[in-house]
Design a protein around this motif. Structure first.
Motif, PDB file in Angstrom:
ATOM      1  N   ARG A  22      -2.427  -5.669  -0.442  1.00  0.00           N
ATOM      2  CA  ARG A  22      -3.078  -5.243  -1.692  1.00  0.00           C
ATOM      3  C   ARG A  22      -3.769  -3.895  -1.508  1.00  0.00           C
ATOM      4  N   ARG A  25      -1.203  -1.136  -1.174  1.00  0.00           N
ATOM      5  CA  ARG A  25      -0.505  -0.892  -2.440  1.00  0.00           C
ATOM      6  C   ARG A  25      -1.304   0.054  -3.323  1.00  0.00           C
ATOM      7  N   SER A  29       1.940  -0.383  -8.782  1.00  0.00           N
ATOM      8  CA  SER A  29       2.066  -1.719  -9.372  1.00  0.00           C
ATOM      9  C   SER A  29       2.792  -2.650  -8.412  1.00  0.00           C
ATOM     10  N   MET A  30       2.538  -3.919  -8.612  1.00  0.00           N
ATOM     11  CA  MET A  30       3.198  -4.939  -7.813  1.00  0.00           C
ATOM     12  C   MET A  30       4.717  -4.865  -8.015  1.00  0.00           C
ATOM     13  N   ALA A  34       7.349  -4.185  -5.044  1.00  0.00           N
ATOM     14  CA  ALA A  34       8.334  -5.244  -4.809  1.00  0.00           C
ATOM     15  C   ALA A  34       9.754  -4.694  -4.920  1.00  0.00           C
ATOM     16  N   ALA A  41       8.737  -9.537  -7.548  1.00  0.00           N
ATOM     17  CA  ALA A  41       7.303  -9.355  -7.784  1.00  0.00           C
ATOM     18  C   ALA A  41       6.569 -10.674  -7.559  1.00  0.00           C
ATOM     19  N   GLU A  42       7.211 -11.784  -7.872  1.00  0.00           N
ATOM     20  CA  GLU A  42       6.602 -13.105  -7.659  1.00  0.00           C
ATOM     21  C   GLU A  42       6.390 -13.365  -6.174  1.00  0.00           C
ATOM     22  N   LEU A  44       5.940 -11.064  -3.847  1.00  0.00           N
ATOM     23  CA  LEU A  44       4.831 -10.207  -3.430  1.00  0.00           C
ATOM     24  C   LEU A  44       3.504 -10.787  -3.910  1.00  0.00           C
ATOM     25  N   ARG A  45       3.461 -11.286  -5.130  1.00  0.00           N
ATOM     26  CA  ARG A  45       2.231 -11.879  -5.654  1.00  0.00           C
ATOM     27  C   ARG A  45       1.798 -13.065  -4.801  1.00  0.00           C
ATOM     28  N   GLU A  48       0.444 -11.730  -1.481  1.00  0.00           N
ATOM     29  CA  GLU A  48      -0.857 -11.080  -1.641  1.00  0.00           C
ATOM     30  C   GLU A  48      -1.988 -12.073  -1.905  1.00  0.00           C
ATOM     31  N   THR A  49      -1.678 -13.175  -2.558  1.00  0.00           N
ATOM     32  CA  THR A  49      -2.721 -14.157  -2.867  1.00  0.00           C
ATOM     33  C   THR A  49      -2.848 -15.236  -1.800  1.00  0.00           C
ATOM     34  N   LEU A  63       8.349  -4.818   3.237  1.00  0.00           N
ATOM     35  CA  LEU A  63       7.082  -4.453   2.602  1.00  0.00           C
ATOM     36  C   LEU A  63       6.374  -3.364   3.404  1.00  0.00           C
TER      37      LEU A  63
END
Length: 89
Positions: A22, A25, A29-30, A34, A41-42, A44-45, A48-49, A63
């Protein structure tokens, strides 16, 4: 195949890795990062979480390349505080 539960250290390492991504980046944007890495993007999300704390080597490498991070930087940032302690957990 049954996956063994993650250790507290593995969860912490995943959260640390996600925070590093994060930060790297920045304002990008994600979706942009991605796409540059060739992952969704999912995915990567989730990384990241911390919801996907153990991404594959090739995902990590892609990445790192997209974010201009060295694999050495990532390894150092996610290394156990005391290697003997974390590996035996």
């Amino acid at each position: 195949m049954v996956r063994t539960p993650l250790t507290p250290w593995e969860r912490e390492r995943g959260e640390r890795f996600g925070a590093l991504l994060r930060e790297a980046r920045g304002e990008r944007s994600m979706v942009e990062v991605a796409a540059a890495a060739g992952v969704s993007a999912e995915t990567l999300r989730k990384i990241e979480t911390g919801r996907a704390p153990t991404p594959s080597f090739f995902t990590i490498a892609a990445l790192a390349f997209a974010l201009d991070l060295s694999m050495d930087e990532l390894a150092a940032a996610c290394a156990p505080p005391d290697s003997g302690e974390a590996l035996s957990a």
